[in-house]
Design a protein around this motif. Sequence first.
Motif, PDB file in Angstrom:
ATOM      1  N   VAL A  98     -79.211 -30.469  37.759  1.00  0.00           N
ATOM      2  CA  VAL A  98     -78.252 -31.440  38.275  1.00  0.00           C
ATOM      3  C   VAL A  98     -78.372 -31.421  39.786  1.00  0.00           C
ATOM      4  O   VAL A  98     -78.599 -30.365  40.384  1.00  0.00           O
ATOM      5  CB  VAL A  98     -76.799 -31.117  37.826  1.00  0.00           C
ATOM      6  N   ASN A  99     -78.286 -32.614  40.411  1.00  0.00           N
ATOM      7  CA  ASN A  99     -78.393 -32.721  41.872  1.00  0.00           C
ATOM      8  C   ASN A  99     -79.657 -32.054  42.412  1.00  0.00           C
ATOM      9  O   ASN A  99     -79.645 -31.375  43.446  1.00  0.00           O
ATOM     10  CB  ASN A  99     -77.165 -32.125  42.560  1.00  0.00           C
ATOM     11  N   ASP A 100     -80.760 -32.235  41.697  1.00  0.00           N
ATOM     12  CA  ASP A 100     -82.068 -31.715  42.120  1.00  0.00           C
ATOM     13  C   ASP A 100     -82.119 -30.193  42.187  1.00  0.00           C
ATOM     14  O   ASP A 100     -82.967 -29.618  42.877  1.00  0.00           O
ATOM     15  CB  ASP A 100     -82.471 -32.280  43.492  1.00  0.00           C
ATOM     16  N   GLN A 101     -81.226 -29.497  41.489  1.00  0.00           N
ATOM     17  CA  GLN A 101     -81.235 -28.041  41.454  1.00  0.00           C
ATOM     18  C   GLN A 101     -81.500 -27.561  40.026  1.00  0.00           C
ATOM     19  O   GLN A 101     -81.107 -28.225  39.058  1.00  0.00           O
ATOM     20  CB  GLN A 101     -79.896 -27.472  41.950  1.00  0.00           C
ATOM     21  N   LEU A 102     -82.159 -26.418  39.933  1.00  0.00           N
ATOM     22  CA  LEU A 102     -82.488 -25.829  38.636  1.00  0.00           C
ATOM     23  C   LEU A 102     -81.536 -24.680  38.348  1.00  0.00           C
ATOM     24  O   LEU A 102     -81.223 -23.889  39.244  1.00  0.00           O
ATOM     25  CB  LEU A 102     -83.932 -25.314  38.667  1.00  0.00           C
ATOM     26  N   TYR A 103     -81.050 -24.566  37.090  1.00  0.00           N
ATOM     27  CA  TYR A 103     -80.105 -23.521  36.720  1.00  0.00           C
ATOM     28  C   TYR A 103     -80.500 -22.907  35.371  1.00  0.00           C
ATOM     29  O   TYR A 103     -81.081 -23.592  34.525  1.00  0.00           O
ATOM     30  CB  TYR A 103     -78.681 -24.072  36.605  1.00  0.00           C
ATOM     31  N   CYS A 104     -80.141 -21.635  35.209  1.00  0.00           N
ATOM     32  CA  CYS A 104     -80.265 -21.014  33.894  1.00  0.00           C
ATOM     33  C   CYS A 104     -79.077 -21.451  33.041  1.00  0.00           C
ATOM     34  O   CYS A 104     -78.112 -22.039  33.551  1.00  0.00           O
ATOM     35  CB  CYS A 104     -80.309 -19.491  34.023  1.00  0.00           C
ATOM     36  N   GLY A 105     -79.133 -21.138  31.757  1.00  0.00           N
ATOM     37  CA  GLY A 105     -78.059 -21.558  30.867  1.00  0.00           C
ATOM     38  C   GLY A 105     -76.718 -20.961  31.219  1.00  0.00           C
ATOM     39  O   GLY A 105     -75.678 -21.587  31.025  1.00  0.00           O
ATOM     40  N   SER A 106     -76.708 -19.728  31.768  1.00  0.00           N
ATOM     41  CA  SER A 106     -75.449 -19.062  32.112  1.00  0.00           C
ATOM     42  C   SER A 106     -74.788 -19.672  33.338  1.00  0.00           C
ATOM     43  O   SER A 106     -73.562 -19.696  33.451  1.00  0.00           O
ATOM     44  CB  SER A 106     -75.700 -17.569  32.361  1.00  0.00           C
ATOM     45  N   CYS A 107     -75.601 -20.171  34.286  1.00  0.00           N
ATOM     46  CA  CYS A 107     -75.060 -20.669  35.560  1.00  0.00           C
ATOM     47  C   CYS A 107     -74.961 -22.187  35.622  1.00  0.00           C
ATOM     48  O   CYS A 107     -74.448 -22.723  36.610  1.00  0.00           O
ATOM     49  CB  CYS A 107     -75.934 -20.183  36.723  1.00  0.00           C
ATOM     50  N   ALA A 108     -75.440 -22.881  34.615  1.00  0.00           N
ATOM     51  CA  ALA A 108     -75.472 -24.346  34.671  1.00  0.00           C
ATOM     52  C   ALA A 108     -74.070 -24.907  34.874  1.00  0.00           C
ATOM     53  O   ALA A 108     -73.169 -24.627  34.078  1.00  0.00           O
ATOM     54  CB  ALA A 108     -76.076 -24.895  33.387  1.00  0.00           C
ATOM     55  N   PRO A 109     -73.842 -25.699  35.933  1.00  0.00           N
ATOM     56  CA  PRO A 109     -72.506 -26.258  36.197  1.00  0.00           C
ATOM     57  C   PRO A 109     -72.217 -27.475  35.330  1.00  0.00           C
ATOM     58  O   PRO A 109     -73.116 -28.007  34.665  1.00  0.00           O
ATOM     59  CB  PRO A 109     -72.595 -26.662  37.676  1.00  0.00           C
ATOM     60  N   ALA A 110     -70.972 -27.908  35.349  1.00  0.00           N
ATOM     61  CA  ALA A 110     -70.598 -29.118  34.611  1.00  0.00           C
ATOM     62  C   ALA A 110     -71.406 -30.297  35.132  1.00  0.00           C
ATOM     63  O   ALA A 110     -71.600 -30.448  36.329  1.00  0.00           O
ATOM     64  CB  ALA A 110     -69.105 -29.389  34.777  1.00  0.00           C
ATOM     65  N   GLY A 111     -71.882 -31.134  34.231  1.00  0.00           N
ATOM     66  CA  GLY A 111     -72.665 -32.290  34.617  1.00  0.00           C
ATOM     67  C   GLY A 111     -74.155 -32.061  34.564  1.00  0.00           C
ATOM     68  O   GLY A 111     -74.931 -32.999  34.745  1.00  0.00           O
ATOM     69  N   SER A 112     -74.590 -30.818  34.336  1.00  0.00           N
ATOM     70  CA  SER A 112     -76.022 -30.542  34.248  1.00  0.00           C
ATOM     71  C   SER A 112     -76.542 -30.908  32.865  1.00  0.00           C
ATOM     72  O   SER A 112     -75.780 -31.093  31.918  1.00  0.00           O
ATOM     73  CB  SER A 112     -76.297 -29.071  34.550  1.00  0.00           C
ATOM     74  N   ALA A 113     -77.871 -31.015  32.755  1.00  0.00           N
ATOM     75  CA  ALA A 113     -78.496 -31.389  31.484  1.00  0.00           C
ATOM     76  C   ALA A 113     -79.786 -30.607  31.330  1.00  0.00           C
ATOM     77  O   ALA A 113     -80.368 -30.157  32.313  1.00  0.00           O
ATOM     78  CB  ALA A 113     -78.770 -32.881  31.440  1.00  0.00           C
ATOM     79  N   PRO A 114     -80.267 -30.439  30.097  1.00  0.00           N
ATOM     80  CA  PRO A 114     -81.548 -29.758  29.897  1.00  0.00           C
ATOM     81  C   PRO A 114     -82.652 -30.423  30.707  1.00  0.00           C
ATOM     82  O   PRO A 114     -82.761 -31.649  30.724  1.00  0.00           O
ATOM     83  CB  PRO A 114     -81.792 -29.904  28.392  1.00  0.00           C
ATOM     84  N   TYR A 115     -83.430 -29.625  31.402  1.00  0.00           N
ATOM     85  CA  TYR A 115     -84.509 -30.156  32.230  1.00  0.00           C
ATOM     86  C   TYR A 115     -85.603 -30.763  31.353  1.00  0.00           C
ATOM     87  O   TYR A 115     -86.069 -30.148  30.399  1.00  0.00           O
ATOM     88  CB  TYR A 115     -85.100 -29.041  33.091  1.00  0.00           C
ATOM     89  N   ASP A 116     -85.991 -31.997  31.699  1.00  0.00           N
ATOM     90  CA  ASP A 116     -87.044 -32.676  30.957  1.00  0.00           C
ATOM     91  C   ASP A 116     -87.790 -33.591  31.915  1.00  0.00           C
ATOM     92  O   ASP A 116     -87.290 -34.667  32.274  1.00  0.00           O
ATOM     93  CB  ASP A 116     -86.446 -33.482  29.804  1.00  0.00           C
ATOM     94  N   PRO A 117     -88.962 -33.198  32.402  1.00  0.00           N
ATOM     95  CA  PRO A 117     -89.695 -34.007  33.385  1.00  0.00           C
ATOM     96  C   PRO A 117     -90.191 -35.326  32.833  1.00  0.00           C
ATOM     97  O   PRO A 117     -90.650 -36.175  33.590  1.00  0.00           O
ATOM     98  CB  PRO A 117     -90.865 -33.103  33.777  1.00  0.00           C
ATOM     99  N   THR A 118     -90.137 -35.528  31.527  1.00  0.00           N
ATOM    100  CA  THR A 118     -90.613 -36.784  30.945  1.00  0.00           C
ATOM    101  C   THR A 118     -89.551 -37.866  30.952  1.00  0.00           C
ATOM    102  O   THR A 118     -89.838 -39.027  30.651  1.00  0.00           O
ATOM    103  CB  THR A 118     -91.072 -36.569  29.487  1.00  0.00           C
ATOM    104  N   LEU A 119     -88.307 -37.478  31.292  1.00  0.00           N
ATOM    105  CA  LEU A 119     -87.223 -38.460  31.271  1.00  0.00           C
ATOM    106  C   LEU A 119     -87.374 -39.454  32.411  1.00  0.00           C
ATOM    107  O   LEU A 119     -87.694 -39.092  33.529  1.00  0.00           O
ATOM    108  CB  LEU A 119     -85.864 -37.767  31.416  1.00  0.00           C
ATOM    109  N   THR A 120     -87.124 -40.722  32.132  1.00  0.00           N
ATOM    110  CA  THR A 120     -87.047 -41.712  33.198  1.00  0.00           C
ATOM    111  C   THR A 120     -85.594 -42.008  33.536  1.00  0.00           C
ATOM    112  O   THR A 120     -85.288 -42.533  34.586  1.00  0.00           O
ATOM    113  CB  THR A 120     -87.728 -43.029  32.779  1.00  0.00           C
ATOM    114  N   ARG A 121     -84.701 -41.695  32.620  1.00  0.00           N
ATOM    115  CA  ARG A 121     -83.261 -41.774  32.870  1.00  0.00           C
ATOM    116  C   ARG A 121     -82.632 -40.515  32.321  1.00  0.00           C
ATOM    117  O   ARG A 121     -83.286 -39.718  31.663  1.00  0.00           O
ATOM    118  CB  ARG A 121     -82.634 -42.996  32.183  1.00  0.00           C
ATOM    119  N   ALA A 122     -81.364 -40.337  32.567  1.00  0.00           N
ATOM    120  CA  ALA A 122     -80.684 -39.145  32.077  1.00  0.00           C
ATOM    121  C   ALA A 122     -80.627 -39.154  30.559  1.00  0.00           C
ATOM    122  O   ALA A 122     -80.557 -40.195  29.922  1.00  0.00           O
ATOM    123  CB  ALA A 122     -79.271 -39.097  32.632  1.00  0.00           C
TER     124      ALA A 122
END
Length: 224
Positions: free
Chosen positions: A163-187
Amino acid sequence: MSTCAFCPGPLLPTFSDSLPRERCGRCASVWIEGDALTKVMGGSAAEALVRRARGKHGLCKDCQAPLSQVPQCEQCHRPAPTCPRCNIAPLAVTKVHDVEVDVCTTCQGVALDAGELEQLQKLARADRDREFDLKPRLEPETLSKSQCATCKRTVKLKHAFTVNDQLYCGSCAPAGSAPYDPTLTRASPSMEESTSVAVMKNVRWSPVDPISSALDWLFSRLGN
């Protein structure tokens, strides 16, 4: 019936669910009472606006000449912008995010002419477009290390959140984050849903028309 701050036109009440205001039937400018702004957006918004405007000169709406303690422009002789409530002229002019706002520092009323409203709406739309641009911009080749932005632990991209161009582990992921997927063109739907919920939690009231939406954007950012 009150007269417009900028012309002899009448101010007509505009009824909406959001910020109470009056609109000129002649030049389409908007007048917002200081107490209405205080009730809807809180006293801090009105106070911040007055602080910015206090001591500032006014501006002629025809020739843009600076006005100071004069009832009309000394260059083109147009009447100075005048408070519809206090009859004080000229109104002080201050800039909020590049939008010139005419302010009565006595009653905390705010006047915006039609051109300023159009400018404000464009700025608000552009800001919302940036806010809701959820396209992930993190790419594997740009990551020197796959580390959580919070705890700095190494994270496998397939288990990471972003989220917001930052990478997080599952424990630290803030609200609004999503699983990282470089193939996505949209959320992804999960990111879109969680981000919408996060945004809605910060909405104090919901504008129902473009002008209210733009005014909300302007006044909610007075402290920024």
